[in-house]
Design a protein around this motif. Structure first.
Motif, PDB file in Angstrom:
ATOM      1  N   GLN A  69       0.810  -1.224   0.000  1.00 39.65           N
ATOM      2  CA  GLN A  69       0.000   0.000   0.000  1.00 39.65           C
ATOM      3  C   GLN A  69       0.846   1.278   0.000  1.00 39.65           C
ATOM      4  O   GLN A  69       0.322   2.371   0.171  1.00 39.65           O
ATOM      5  CB  GLN A  69      -0.940   0.003   1.222  1.00 39.65           C
ATOM      6  N   THR A  70       2.155   1.163  -0.169  1.00 39.06           N
ATOM      7  CA  THR A  70       3.023   2.339  -0.151  1.00 39.06           C
ATOM      8  C   THR A  70       2.751   3.228  -1.373  1.00 39.06           C
ATOM      9  O   THR A  70       2.690   2.730  -2.499  1.00 39.06           O
ATOM     10  CB  THR A  70       4.499   1.879  -0.168  1.00 39.06           C
ATOM     11  N   ALA A  71       2.606   4.529  -1.163  1.00 40.42           N
ATOM     12  CA  ALA A  71       2.414   5.463  -2.287  1.00 40.42           C
ATOM     13  C   ALA A  71       3.734   5.677  -3.014  1.00 40.42           C
ATOM     14  O   ALA A  71       4.805   5.665  -2.399  1.00 40.42           O
ATOM     15  CB  ALA A  71       1.872   6.793  -1.785  1.00 40.42           C
ATOM     16  N   ILE A  72       3.655   5.870  -4.340  1.00 40.71           N
ATOM     17  CA  ILE A  72       4.863   5.970  -5.166  1.00 40.71           C
ATOM     18  C   ILE A  72       5.392   7.389  -5.231  1.00 40.71           C
ATOM     19  O   ILE A  72       6.562   7.608  -5.562  1.00 40.71           O
ATOM     20  CB  ILE A  72       4.539   5.467  -6.613  1.00 40.71           C
ATOM     21  N   ASP A  73       4.561   8.396  -4.902  1.00 44.48           N
ATOM     22  CA  ASP A  73       4.841   9.758  -5.379  1.00 44.48           C
ATOM     23  C   ASP A  73       5.553  10.672  -4.394  1.00 44.48           C
ATOM     24  O   ASP A  73       5.699  11.852  -4.666  1.00 44.48           O
ATOM     25  CB  ASP A  73       3.545  10.405  -5.871  1.00 44.48           C
ATOM     26  N   CYS A  74       6.019  10.162  -3.268  1.00 43.38           N
ATOM     27  CA  CYS A  74       6.636  11.039  -2.286  1.00 43.38           C
ATOM     28  C   CYS A  74       7.959  10.447  -1.802  1.00 43.38           C
ATOM     29  O   CYS A  74       7.978   9.379  -1.206  1.00 43.38           O
ATOM     30  CB  CYS A  74       5.666  11.246  -1.120  1.00 43.38           C
ATOM     31  N   GLY A  75       9.061  11.122  -2.097  1.00 37.76           N
ATOM     32  CA  GLY A  75      10.373  10.649  -1.659  1.00 37.76           C
ATOM     33  C   GLY A  75      10.879   9.505  -2.505  1.00 37.76           C
ATOM     34  O   GLY A  75      10.396   9.252  -3.615  1.00 37.76           O
ATOM     35  N   ARG A  76      11.886   8.792  -1.976  1.00 40.67           N
ATOM     36  CA  ARG A  76      12.478   7.669  -2.699  1.00 40.67           C
ATOM     37  C   ARG A  76      11.739   6.385  -2.334  1.00 40.67           C
ATOM     38  O   ARG A  76      11.623   6.042  -1.147  1.00 40.67           O
ATOM     39  CB  ARG A  76      13.956   7.531  -2.362  1.00 40.67           C
ATOM     40  N   VAL A  77      11.246   5.712  -3.340  1.00 38.03           N
ATOM     41  CA  VAL A  77      10.486   4.473  -3.130  1.00 38.03           C
ATOM     42  C   VAL A  77      11.131   3.350  -3.946  1.00 38.03           C
ATOM     43  O   VAL A  77      11.320   3.497  -5.153  1.00 38.03           O
ATOM     44  CB  VAL A  77       8.993   4.622  -3.552  1.00 38.03           C
ATOM     45  N   PHE A  78      11.489   2.272  -3.275  1.00 42.15           N
ATOM     46  CA  PHE A  78      11.926   1.051  -3.949  1.00 42.15           C
ATOM     47  C   PHE A  78      10.700   0.157  -4.168  1.00 42.15           C
ATOM     48  O   PHE A  78       9.982  -0.141  -3.211  1.00 42.15           O
ATOM     49  CB  PHE A  78      12.938   0.281  -3.094  1.00 42.15           C
ATOM     50  N   VAL A  79      10.470  -0.240  -5.401  1.00 43.87           N
ATOM     51  CA  VAL A  79       9.370  -1.158  -5.712  1.00 43.87           C
ATOM     52  C   VAL A  79       9.993  -2.523  -5.981  1.00 43.87           C
ATOM     53  O   VAL A  79      10.850  -2.651  -6.863  1.00 43.87           O
ATOM     54  CB  VAL A  79       8.562  -0.694  -6.937  1.00 43.87           C
ATOM     55  N   ILE A  80       9.593  -3.532  -5.225  1.00 47.03           N
ATOM     56  CA  ILE A  80      10.278  -4.828  -5.331  1.00 47.03           C
ATOM     57  C   ILE A  80       9.290  -5.976  -5.541  1.00 47.03           C
ATOM     58  O   ILE A  80       8.196  -6.007  -4.976  1.00 47.03           O
ATOM     59  CB  ILE A  80      11.161  -5.115  -4.088  1.00 47.03           C
ATOM     60  N   ASP A  81       9.695  -6.897  -6.392  1.00 46.05           N
ATOM     61  CA  ASP A  81       8.983  -8.165  -6.532  1.00 46.05           C
ATOM     62  C   ASP A  81      10.044  -9.268  -6.422  1.00 46.05           C
ATOM     63  O   ASP A  81      10.825  -9.472  -7.352  1.00 46.05           O
ATOM     64  CB  ASP A  81       8.242  -8.245  -7.870  1.00 46.05           C
ATOM     65  N   PRO A  82      10.102  -9.930  -5.273  1.00 44.27           N
ATOM     66  CA  PRO A  82      11.189 -10.898  -5.049  1.00 44.27           C
ATOM     67  C   PRO A  82      11.154 -12.057  -6.038  1.00 44.27           C
ATOM     68  O   PRO A  82      12.199 -12.503  -6.510  1.00 44.27           O
ATOM     69  CB  PRO A  82      10.952 -11.376  -3.618  1.00 44.27           C
ATOM     70  N   ILE A  83       9.961 -12.554  -6.365  1.00 42.92           N
ATOM     71  CA  ILE A  83       9.820 -13.574  -7.411  1.00 42.92           C
ATOM     72  C   ILE A  83       8.597 -13.204  -8.235  1.00 42.92           C
ATOM     73  O   ILE A  83       7.461 -13.364  -7.794  1.00 42.92           O
ATOM     74  CB  ILE A  83       9.659 -15.002  -6.842  1.00 42.92           C
ATOM     75  N   ASP A  84       8.829 -12.680  -9.430  1.00 34.95           N
ATOM     76  CA  ASP A  84       7.742 -12.409 -10.378  1.00 34.95           C
ATOM     77  C   ASP A  84       7.545 -13.666 -11.209  1.00 34.95           C
ATOM     78  O   ASP A  84       8.482 -14.135 -11.855  1.00 34.95           O
ATOM     79  CB  ASP A  84       8.117 -11.230 -11.267  1.00 34.95           C
ATOM     80  N   GLY A  85       6.320 -14.221 -11.162  1.00 33.73           N
ATOM     81  CA  GLY A  85       6.080 -15.508 -11.812  1.00 33.73           C
ATOM     82  C   GLY A  85       6.187 -16.649 -10.818  1.00 33.73           C
ATOM     83  O   GLY A  85       6.825 -17.671 -11.102  1.00 33.73           O
ATOM     84  N   THR A  86       5.560 -16.461  -9.655  1.00 31.96           N
ATOM     85  CA  THR A  86       5.670 -17.490  -8.605  1.00 31.96           C
ATOM     86  C   THR A  86       5.115 -18.834  -9.070  1.00 31.96           C
ATOM     87  O   THR A  86       5.657 -19.890  -8.734  1.00 31.96           O
ATOM     88  CB  THR A  86       4.943 -17.028  -7.330  1.00 31.96           C
ATOM     89  N   LEU A  87       4.051 -18.789  -9.870  1.00 31.27           N
ATOM     90  CA  LEU A  87       3.474 -20.056 -10.356  1.00 31.27           C
ATOM     91  C   LEU A  87       4.490 -20.805 -11.227  1.00 31.27           C
ATOM     92  O   LEU A  87       4.667 -22.024 -11.089  1.00 31.27           O
ATOM     93  CB  LEU A  87       2.186 -19.744 -11.123  1.00 31.27           C
TER      94      LEU A  87
END
Lengths: 254, 254
Positions: A69-87
């Motif tokens: 739920q972290t907003a993207i638009d304020c300060g430095r934000v790291f967006v992470i997906d540890p495993i994309d394609g878990t299936l």
């Protein structure tokens, strides 16, 4: 910053490969085909620790462990997906990616997509002014029209023909369904697919979008509105010519 | 015989990789997405020469150059597809295979599928009583039900919901569309996909079927009839449990 992130990714990949050799603990999230494993959670925690040690003020937007739920638009934000394609990770032990993106006040700076089992890292963005495949700079793919290339597709959109998915597929040279957003972005960046039509969460598109922006390849929602980074939403990305072709479907010109 | 065939495949692969570095001559066959290149034709001619030098009495069934009408059931027949996944070859320069099969009086003896760009050779069958991934013998994959795995699918079948394709997909863990029959067979043999639902020509399934037979994995037509090797036809293959599950759809039990 990019050197640190790349080192985290390679270390995370080793943890994932170790996890593949052990018994996975698989849980369902929203339904029987939406899976999460102990490795997703452990690798996300590993990345969160590395990010916090590197920049204690940075915020984190991630798929697992309540960081969604972290907003993207304020300060430095790291967006992470540890495993994309878990299936794919669970079923195939290949065809999955680690993805990390860095946004500053809502502006994409660096994106990283690592195809773990093929050892292929794509990374770059505005901060470095380039996009790299491993250590080699890559240039923008040819600006092909929809009718000239293969297009990545979400199976449910295609089956239900939402957002003109079937007409888009029929106009293309063919659809591909890979089950991993990161692989679809890699294909667009390499120029082996000309677009991608799907429904994605912010961590699915954050890294890929930064590299596509750098290469002059647009991405947006169904009505050409900016992606919100706030929810799972309709996503289209591709070459400029393909995006113009697809937009014509959504304007009802076909 | 297998040593010779493997040496032909590796030599053909070098020719294909050389061809990728040169200007491809691409022609349409039956429509704008059904392509053939100069490399398909040259590599088929190369394989035909090798086969004739090895066994002048053998017959050949192949996709290109008018060899597509050879009957499978009399004498020794080599079934060849010089480039399976020509559209991927042209568009992606990866995700395509060389496939060769040997039948004797209609009985499959040896099948070979080579993923050229990943350097992955799957081969084996009744003649050697085993199936190999490169030099390592592989065992039969786990006998998973349809609901437990990913399934390969033909896009047109899925879009039009022919042969219950959408119900089959919905019952599975998810569909994948790779655009290359050889890759779908490899995924079944490795156990990373539990089945494949498509419309295929004999050279698309001849090699894969031999290896699946050896591993105890059935393949047949829509009404469980044997594949004819005479035309493009509906194809289902997979684990025994998956095939029983799919057959129930076709009997109208769902």
């Amino acid at each position: 910053m990019e050197k640190e992130i790349i080192s985290w990714i390679y270390e995370a990949a080793e943890r994932i490969k170790t996890g593949l050799g052990e018994a996975l603990k698989v849980d369902q999230k929203n339904g029987r085909t939406d899976l999460v494993t102990n490795v997703d959670k452990e690798v996300q925690n590993f990345l969160v620790e590395k990010i916090k040690a590197y920049d204690s003020t940075a915020k984190i937007l991630g798929e697992e462990n309540g960081l969604d739920q972290t907003a993207i638009d304020c300060g430095r934000v790291f967006v992470i997906d540890p495993i994309d394609g878990t299936l794919n990770f669970v079923m195939q032990q290949e065809n999955f990616c680690i993805m990390i993106a860095v946004y500053e006040d809502g502006v994409g700076q660096l994106g990283f997509i690592y195809d773990v089992m093929r050892d292929e890292l794509f990374w770059g963005g505005a901060k470095v002014g380039k996009v790299f495949f491993n250590k080699k700079e890559i240039s923008a793919p040819e600006n092909k029209h929809l009718s000239q290339g293969l297009i990545g597709m979400n199976a449910a959109l295609y089956r239900q023909n939402l957002y003109h998915a079937q007409e888009i597929g029929n106009t293309s040279m063919g659809i591909r369904i890979l089950g991993c957003a990161g692989l679809e972005f890699i294909a667009m960046i390499k120029g082996t697919q000309i677009g991608y039509v799907s429904v994605l969460s912010p961590w699915d598109y954050a890294a890929g979008k930064i590299m596509m922006d750098q290469l002059g390849m647009p991405s947006w929602g169904a009505d050409k509105q900016p992606l919100t980074f706030r929810k799972r939403e309709f996503f289209i990305g591709g070459t400029q010519a393909t995006m113009t072709d697809i937009q014509a479907f959504h304007k009802g010109k076909h």
